[in-house]
Design a protein around this motif. Structure first.
Motif, mmCIF file in Angstrom:
data_model
loop_
_atom_site.group_PDB
_atom_site.id
_atom_site.type_symbol
_atom_site.label_atom_id
_atom_site.label_comp_id
_atom_site.label_asym_id
_atom_site.label_seq_id
_atom_site.Cartn_x
_atom_site.Cartn_y
_atom_site.Cartn_z
ATOM 1 N N GLN A 6 0.832 -1.196 0.000
ATOM 2 C CA GLN A 6 0.000 0.000 0.000
ATOM 3 C C GLN A 6 0.862 1.238 0.000
ATOM 4 O O GLN A 6 1.805 1.377 0.777
ATOM 5 C CB GLN A 6 -0.904 0.005 1.241
ATOM 6 C CG GLN A 6 -1.843 1.205 1.324
ATOM 7 C CD GLN A 6 -2.707 1.129 2.552
ATOM 8 O OE1 GLN A 6 -2.213 0.863 3.638
ATOM 9 N NE2 GLN A 6 -3.999 1.365 2.389
ATOM 10 N N GLY A 245 -16.711 -3.237 -7.757
ATOM 11 C CA GLY A 245 -15.564 -3.695 -6.985
ATOM 12 C C GLY A 245 -15.234 -5.158 -7.203
ATOM 13 O O GLY A 245 -14.865 -5.862 -6.260
ATOM 14 N N GLY A 265 -12.651 -1.005 -2.922
ATOM 15 C CA GLY A 265 -12.027 0.256 -3.292
ATOM 16 C C GLY A 265 -12.224 0.517 -4.768
ATOM 17 O O GLY A 265 -13.139 -0.021 -5.395
ATOM 18 N N SER A 282 -7.198 1.636 -5.311
ATOM 19 C CA SER A 282 -7.063 2.882 -4.561
ATOM 20 C C SER A 282 -8.287 3.096 -3.685
ATOM 21 O O SER A 282 -9.260 2.341 -3.746
ATOM 22 C CB SER A 282 -6.881 4.068 -5.515
ATOM 23 O OG SER A 282 -8.007 4.201 -6.365
ATOM 24 N N GLN A 283 -8.250 4.134 -2.861
ATOM 25 C CA GLN A 283 -9.370 4.418 -1.981
ATOM 26 C C GLN A 283 -10.597 4.833 -2.791
ATOM 27 O O GLN A 283 -10.478 5.348 -3.904
ATOM 28 C CB GLN A 283 -8.987 5.530 -0.999
ATOM 29 C CG GLN A 283 -7.932 5.114 0.006
ATOM 30 C CD GLN A 283 -7.603 6.233 0.983
ATOM 31 O OE1 GLN A 283 -7.951 7.384 0.750
ATOM 32 N NE2 GLN A 283 -6.928 5.884 2.062
ATOM 33 N N PRO A 284 -11.796 4.596 -2.248
ATOM 34 C CA PRO A 284 -13.027 4.963 -2.965
ATOM 35 C C PRO A 284 -13.055 6.444 -3.327
ATOM 36 O O PRO A 284 -12.541 7.282 -2.585
ATOM 37 C CB PRO A 284 -14.133 4.623 -1.957
ATOM 38 C CG PRO A 284 -13.535 3.585 -1.071
ATOM 39 C CD PRO A 284 -12.080 3.945 -0.956
ATOM 40 N N SER A 295 -18.710 -0.338 -5.076
ATOM 41 C CA SER A 295 -17.313 -0.357 -4.639
ATOM 42 C C SER A 295 -16.988 0.801 -3.723
ATOM 43 O O SER A 295 -15.970 0.783 -3.025
ATOM 44 C CB SER A 295 -16.383 -0.329 -5.844
ATOM 45 O OG SER A 295 -16.571 0.856 -6.601
ATOM 46 N N THR A 296 -17.807 1.869 -3.720
ATOM 47 C CA THR A 296 -17.544 3.038 -2.882
ATOM 48 C C THR A 296 -18.400 3.060 -1.632
ATOM 49 O O THR A 296 -18.317 3.993 -0.830
ATOM 50 C CB THR A 296 -17.784 4.342 -3.668
ATOM 51 O OG1 THR A 296 -19.167 4.413 -4.058
ATOM 52 C CG2 THR A 296 -16.915 4.389 -4.910
#
Length: 298
Positions: A6, A245, A265, A282-284, A295-296
């Protein structure tokens, strides 16, 4: 996957001087890289960084990074016996060559990639890049809704566009983003929506995505949720559904998507190493375009 890594930018690159990037890996990540004799390259345009991740000769994780404005697409290939990769940035497509001879070490590294040429494309939002047998790039020009290559007299040369796009224009109508290719050339592309109006794809994120056959121009699969990163591997077609996702397989004959796993994510970027899928996550996203995607969801 048996291991993960990460990269976490605290803010954009303008703030990194006081709050630097941190990089963490799971307990098995370094040993997995070593066992696969593998290094990984990835980009993060939120932090404007290209990362090269490998293993030092003493077994420790090696992390090397350089800054490029909005770096995104990567394509790896070989030409004339040389190792090469291409990378897109805001308005250029960069060609990197390995300057080291085979089976040599320099400061503990077995490869030294140098950006030897940058072709000015302008802001065309290059996503997936396929390196052809002659070493030249074929890439997705997302803003212009087409596959393209380099031009000696212009920013780029269009090669192919979806049947529903009536002209090549800087309007990001369908958000074409993914390219699956093999030795014969381009085979499949993904679009977030089959729109022919400027930014029309933004209203189609949840279930308007399509996978297209390049040769015929016809739909292979429809009703997808933000499809990304189609890849042909071991005779099968794999893909990410970023909106749901999911990583999974597309059955070419029927267009059926069979999920393999859920990814919590925003998934973009896919390659394979043996029996492993290596996926960028990556982050939502937190903006209007991506609201309501599975996915978010928290």
């Amino acid at each position: 996957m048996l291991a993960w890594a990460q990269c976490r930018p605290v803010r954009r690159i303008t703030d990194i001087a006081s709050q630097p990037l941190t990089f963490t890996g799971s307990r098995l990540f370094t040993s997995w890289l070593g066992a696969q004799n593998l290094s990984i390259a990835f980009t993060t345009y939120q932090a404007d960084k290209l990362f090269l991740i490998g293993v030092n000769s003493d077994g420790r994780l090696s992390v090397f990074e350089r800054s490029f404005d909005r770096c995104m697409g990567l394509g790896v290939g070989h030409a004339e016996g040389n190792e090469r990769f291409w990378m897109s940035s805001t308005y250029q497509l960069w060609r990197f060559e390995n300057f080291q001879d085979p089976d040599t070490l320099q400061d503990g590294f077995d490869s030294t990639f140098v950006p030897v040429a940058g072709h000015t494309t302008g802001d065309i939002d290059v996503h997936d890049i396929h390196v052809r047998p002659d070493g030249s790039p074929l890439f997705v020009a997302t803003r212009f809704n087409c596959l393209a290559t380099l031009s000696t007299t212009g920013s780029f040369a269009p090669v192919w566009k979806p049947r529903f796009i009536d002209r090549v224009a800087a309007e990001d109508r369908c958000h074409m983003n993914g390219l699956a290719a093999d030795k014969t050339g381009p085979r499949f592309v993904t679009c977030v929506g089959s729109s022919n109006v400027a930014e029309g794809w933004r209203d189609m994120c949840r279930e308007g995505g399509v996978l297209l056959d390049v040769e015929s121009g016809e739909d292979v699969a429809v009703g997808l949720s933000m499809p990304h990163s189609p890849r042909l591997y071991q005779g099968r077609l794999w893909m990410l559904q970023t909106g749901t996702g999911e990583f999974g397989e597309i059955e070419i004959a029927t267009g059926r998507f069979t999920p393999v796993c859920f990814l919590p994510g925003f998934a973009r970027g896919l390659t394979f190493v043996g029996d492993y899928a290596v996926i960028g996550l990556s982050q939502p996203r937190e903006n209007r375009t991506f609201e309501g995607l599975m996915s978010t969801a928290a």
